[in-house]
Design a protein around this motif. Structure first.
Motif, short mmCIF file in Angstrom:
data_model
loop_
_atom_site.label_atom_id
_atom_site.label_comp_id
_atom_site.label_asym_id
_atom_site.label_seq_id
_atom_site.Cartn_x
_atom_site.Cartn_y
_atom_site.Cartn_z
N ILE A 246 138.13 -45.11 21.41
CA ILE A 246 136.74 -45.26 21.46
C ILE A 246 136.27 -46.17 22.63
O ILE A 246 135.42 -45.48 23.27
N GLY A 247 136.83 -47.13 22.84
CA GLY A 247 136.75 -48.06 23.79
C GLY A 247 136.71 -47.37 25.19
O GLY A 247 135.85 -47.24 26.00
N LEU A 248 137.97 -46.43 25.19
CA LEU A 248 138.17 -45.84 26.67
C LEU A 248 137.02 -44.77 27.01
O LEU A 248 136.57 -44.75 27.69
N PHE B 234 124.02 -42.27 38.29
CA PHE B 234 123.06 -43.20 38.98
C PHE B 234 122.76 -43.33 40.53
O PHE B 234 121.90 -43.09 41.16
N SER B 235 123.96 -43.53 40.98
CA SER B 235 124.12 -43.61 42.62
C SER B 235 123.82 -42.50 43.24
O SER B 235 123.33 -42.59 44.48
N ALA C 278 127.98 -42.29 34.13
CA ALA C 278 126.58 -42.56 34.20
C ALA C 278 126.15 -43.33 35.41
O ALA C 278 125.37 -42.96 36.16
N ALA C 279 126.98 -44.35 35.77
CA ALA C 279 127.01 -45.00 36.97
C ALA C 279 126.98 -44.08 38.15
O ALA C 279 126.23 -44.44 38.83
N ALA D 270 121.73 -39.93 42.39
CA ALA D 270 120.57 -39.61 42.27
C ALA D 270 119.53 -40.28 42.97
O ALA D 270 118.25 -40.47 43.03
N LYS D 271 119.88 -41.12 43.88
CA LYS D 271 119.11 -42.36 44.40
C LYS D 271 118.21 -41.73 45.83
O LYS D 271 117.45 -42.62 46.17
N ILE E 4 130.16 -44.71 30.58
CA ILE E 4 129.45 -45.45 31.19
C ILE E 4 129.90 -45.41 32.97
O ILE E 4 128.95 -45.40 33.63
N ALA E 5 131.04 -45.11 33.17
CA ALA E 5 131.45 -45.00 34.68
C ALA E 5 130.83 -43.54 35.22
O ALA E 5 130.18 -43.74 36.33
N LEU F 108 133.90 -44.78 25.64
CA LEU F 108 132.59 -45.41 25.99
C LEU F 108 132.74 -45.88 27.38
O LEU F 108 131.84 -45.66 28.17
N PHE F 109 133.93 -46.39 28.11
CA PHE F 109 133.94 -46.63 29.41
C PHE F 109 133.87 -45.64 30.47
O PHE F 109 133.24 -45.61 31.57
N LYS G 54 141.15 -47.92 20.39
CA LYS G 54 141.60 -47.93 22.05
C LYS G 54 140.68 -46.69 22.70
O LYS G 54 140.17 -46.79 23.46
#
Lengths: 320, 517
Positions: free
Chosen positions: B5-7, B20-21, B16-17, B23-24, B13-14, B9-10, B3
């Motif tokens: 590891i999953g957490l 992303f937004s 990183a997202a 740096a636009k 990703i969040a 990872l998420f 759990k």
């Protein structure tokens, strides 16, 4: 639902290009409520085809005699590996080609985007007469070739890097199930070959601000160890972007929206353990700055079990 | 553990997202320029040779009030009032216009060309509607800012701006009124200080002349243009570099100069350039009679050819009678082996284009919804001129030389296209699919090549250090049409030399206009 050899491997479903493709061609690969069991690897080859001759120029539906029918074909390799029963890694890589049946524009082809997803099932419990499972899926995709994004509607993709986060819930009673999911897709800016472009104003740059997007999906049908048949409704919404103006060409940062309705069928072959066949199709019901596509796809998948210590047919705890 | 590891990872990703937004945000190449700070004030520019004006005094500008007059003092007070609370928006507009009025108006024009460069959609009976200046808001909107239209629009605005600024410089020197921050040291200059006299205001001259020209060229955009003109003028007062009477006098002068150019534009034959069915049929008949295959539209439904009589438009740099003498000899006969060889060559390029060839095609395509090839050369020039620290009058002079070259290149090119009415490669071999849209007019000679030859020639004179870069760009622009399947090699090669011949007329003018003495 969790599975291993002898059970259908995860859905690897494709949404094909709309007007030049929204998101990855494998937009839906991660959108089913099926997990591969630990150390099982399901992979296969898919073919997809999508066609449209009507499209939405902003909200105005029209045809274009200088494009005729725009068609997109795709061949892709996809895989799904069970790190554990509750944590899977998936990937997909398509080769895409496009062409127009009329007019003079040259079609395009090439390797498109590599997508990787991590799929996690933190929760699976009996609830009432059925089983409720919850999923979180995180994805990343990036272009693997230097294809042209700014060549719509014949470019093979939009050349963004995408990060996606999906929340999903699945409920199954006997062999009937329903799955709902919602996704947010953060998209990177792109670089195009020209040094200026007009959206609703002139931009003196080769960088294009690509709006983010969200989508939701509802699917329901029959699911057993050997056969899955489902109907799917998908909606893709671009959060921003602009409309194609009258008789203009499309542009990557257009507000591309689409709602599609489709079916998928997956059958696991009895005679060959681990082999399954899938097929499906969908139709674009409504859209904005996209083609009204009719798409179909088919594929062959095979499961390899890397659990050497166990007998291959040993079921895990997937029985309800 | 899993759990966790999953957490993790998420969360990753969040995050990183989010990254992303954030740096636009994208800025354009000219969004944050330093203010224009001319290396030379070009105080003598009032004597430079004008284009349509007989001389700088065609339109009188009254002497300004002396700086001790109470009405002038009141104008200083207006500036002080503004400067007490300049908003962030005021400051942004001061910075924007501070980069240079000629530059900003050229950018605004390019934006409008891109916005209006859309071919009309067909009628239900398969004919095509034409935009009408008498009814500009009805579909199809007026104008269809295609390359010849755009070339002419850029030229008129640039030439009128130049004449108006020459007149302004004349009166600046004559009356020698200092800038407000010189008269009153409590006024702060929000832009670089200069010894250039401030009456009449060069920015108001530009605003006035451009507003009037644009009424003719982009009638749907009058409100937008007027708003920009008001912003420009207001920004100069707020910046402390001009008083209200500098602005009023400048705007009036600019508007009067524009009238002279508008009168020319109304009689330069561009209004008749679309031709009629009789003209369109005539091209086919004449070409067939010569034993050649006539051009046909490759659009469905077939569209009438673009501005077939544009070749008759009165040029700026040479007499109308010279146009025909600049027209090159004929293309290879459509039935010749050379034509077959050249068609095969085009096919060989589009069969398996390299990514770099595709990049070149896209880079120079300048097709639908862009500022067209003349606009692309304006962009190239403007971004180089920024580094040259030209005065506004020299900016205007150089843009006028460039844009008159581009317009006259369009005239000679269109004259040639409709004289020979030569088919596109795809008409000769339908398996030639193109990497960008095929323009709806005959092939010989290449417009991109003619424009580029002309532009590179005059720009190479203006900035000699960049001459070889310009000719390399022109050669690439020219070949991009071969790579894209749009033109035969001879269209490109002869287009380039024809354009160079037009560009040489601009050099002749430049050498004699007094600016390089």
């Amino acid at each position: 639902m969790k599975l291993q050899i002898g059970k259908p491997c995860a859905w690897l479903i494709i949404i094909l290009c709309l007007i030049g493709g929204h998101e990855s061609l494998f937009a839906q690969t991660d959108a089913d409520a099926i997990m591969m069991a630990k150390n099982n690897y399901c992979s296969g080859i898919m073919y997809g085809n999508s066609q449209w001759d009507q499209y939405w120029e902003g909200t105005l539906k029209r045809n274009n005699l200088n494009l005729g029918t725009v068609s997109t074909q795709m061949v892709g390799y996809m895989g799904n590996y069970g790190l554990s029963d509750k944590l899977n890694v998936l990937f997909g890589l398509p080769y895409v080609s496009t062409k127009a049946s009329a007019g003079t524009l040259h079609g395009q082809q090439g390797l498109q985007d590599l997508s990787v997803w991590v799929k996690w099932m933190p929760y699976e419990k009996k609830l009432g007469k059925g089983t409720l499972s919850l999923y979180g899926i995180g994805g990343y995709s990036l272009p693997v070739s230097n294809y042209i994004a700014d060549y719509l509607p014949l470019s093979i993709g939009l050349h963004t890097q995408n990060l996606s986060l999906r929340a999903m819930a699945d409920y199954q009673v006997g062999n009937l199930f329903a799955t709902v999911s919602g996704t947010y897709v953060a998209r990177s800016n792109i670089t195009i070959d020209r040094t200026s472009y007009y959206t609703t104003s002139l931009h003196l740059t080769n960088q294009v601000d690509m709006p983010n997007a969200s989508s939701y999906s509802i699917r329901a049908g029959y699911r057993s160890d050997r056969l899955i048949a489902e109907a799917i409704f998908d909606s893709w919404i671009t959060n921003g972007g602009f409309d194609i103006t009258r008789n203009n060409m499309p542009f990557p940062s257009n507000r591309m929206n689409a709602s599609t309705l489709g079916i998928n069928i997956k059958y696991t072959v009895k005679a060959v353990q681990g082999l399954s066949l899938i097929g499906g199709g969908n139709y674009t019901l409504a859209g904005r700055n996209v083609g009204q596509a009719t798409a179909y796809n088919g594929g062959v998948f095979y499961i390899l079990d890397f659990t050497h210590k166990q007998k291959k047919s040993t079921p895990t705890s997937n029985k309800k | 553990m899993k759990k966790m590891i999953g957490l993790i990872l998420f969360m990753a990703i969040a995050l990183a997202a989010l990254q992303f937004s954030c740096a636009k945000s994208i800025s354009g190449r000219t969004d944050n320029l330093a203010p224009l700070n001319p290396a030379k004030t070009d105080t003598g520019a009032g004597n430079w040779q004008t284009i349509l004006l007989a001389g700088p005094t065609d339109f009188p500008v009254a002497a300004p009030l002396p700086v001790n007059n109470p009405l002038y003092v009141a104008e200083l007070n207006e500036i002080k009032g503004f400067q007490k609370n300049l908003s962030a928006d005021d400051q942004a507009k001061i910075r924007y216009w501070g980069a240079g009025g000629v530059l900003r108006w050229n950018e605004i024009m390019r934006e409008l060309v891109a916005k209006y460069n859309l071919p009309p959609y067909q009628n239900t009976d398969g004919t095509y509607p034409f935009p009408s200046s008498a009814n500009p808001f009805a579909y199809p909107l007026f104008p269809f800012a295609n390359p010849p239209y755009a070339a002419r629009a850029y030229a008129y605005v640039s030439a009128a701006q130049y004449d108006a600024l020459v007149a302004a410089w004349y009166y600046k020197k004559l009356y020698n009124r200092p800038a407000p921050y010189v008269v009153d040291s409590t006024i702060s200059a929000k832009l670089p200080k200069t010894t250039l006299p401030s009456y009449p205001s060069e920015d108001a001259v530009l605003a006035g002349v451009t507003v009037e020209m644009m009424k003719l060229l982009f009638p749907d955009e009058i409100a937008y243009i007027q708003q920009k003109a008001d912003e420009e003028e207001e920004s100069r007062i707020k910046a402390g570099v001009a008083v209200r009477s500098d602005i009023v006098a400048g705007e009036a002068l600019g508007r009067q100069v524009a009238d002279k150019f508008i009168a020319r534009a109304r009689t330069d034959k561009a209004g008749a350039a679309a031709g009629t069915q009789t003209d369109w049929t005539g091209f086919v008949t004449t070409t067939t009679a010569r034993g050649e295959t006539p051009w046909v539209s490759l659009e469905t439904p077939a569209r009438p050819p673009m501005l077939p009589l544009f070749g008759n438009v009165t040029p700026f740099l040479f007499p109308a009678a010279t146009t025909a003498t600049l027209r090159p000899g004929p293309p290879p006969s459509t039935s010749s082996t050379q034509m077959k060889t050249e068609t095969d060559e085009v096919y060989s390029y589009i069969k398996n284009p390299t990514r770099d060839q595709m990049r070149i095609v896209q880079f120079w395509a300048d097709g639908v919804a862009t500022y067209t090839p003349p606009g692309h050369w304006d962009a190239i020039a403007a971004e180089d001129f920024i580094n040259q620290n030209f005065s506004e009058v020299r900016w205007a002079r150089n843009m006028a030389l460039l844009n008159m070259s581009l317009m006259d290149a369009a005239i000679v090119c269109w004259n040639t296209k409709y004289f020979y009415f030569n088919p596109r490669p795809t008409q000769m071999n339908p398996s030639i699919k193109t990497l960008t849209g095929i323009p709806n007019f005959p092939s010989y000679i290449s417009g991109h090549s003619t424009f580029s030859g002309a532009a590179a020639t005059i720009l190479g004179y203006i900035i000699p250090a960049r001459a070889s870069a310009y000719s390399a760009m022109a050669a690439e622009a020219s070949l991009s049409r071969l790579y894209g399947g749009i033109h035969y090699r001879s269209d490109c090669a002869i287009g380039l030399t024809t354009g160079q011949a037009v560009g040489n007329y601009a050099i002749t003018r430049a050498k004699a206009d007094g600016a390089d003495n």
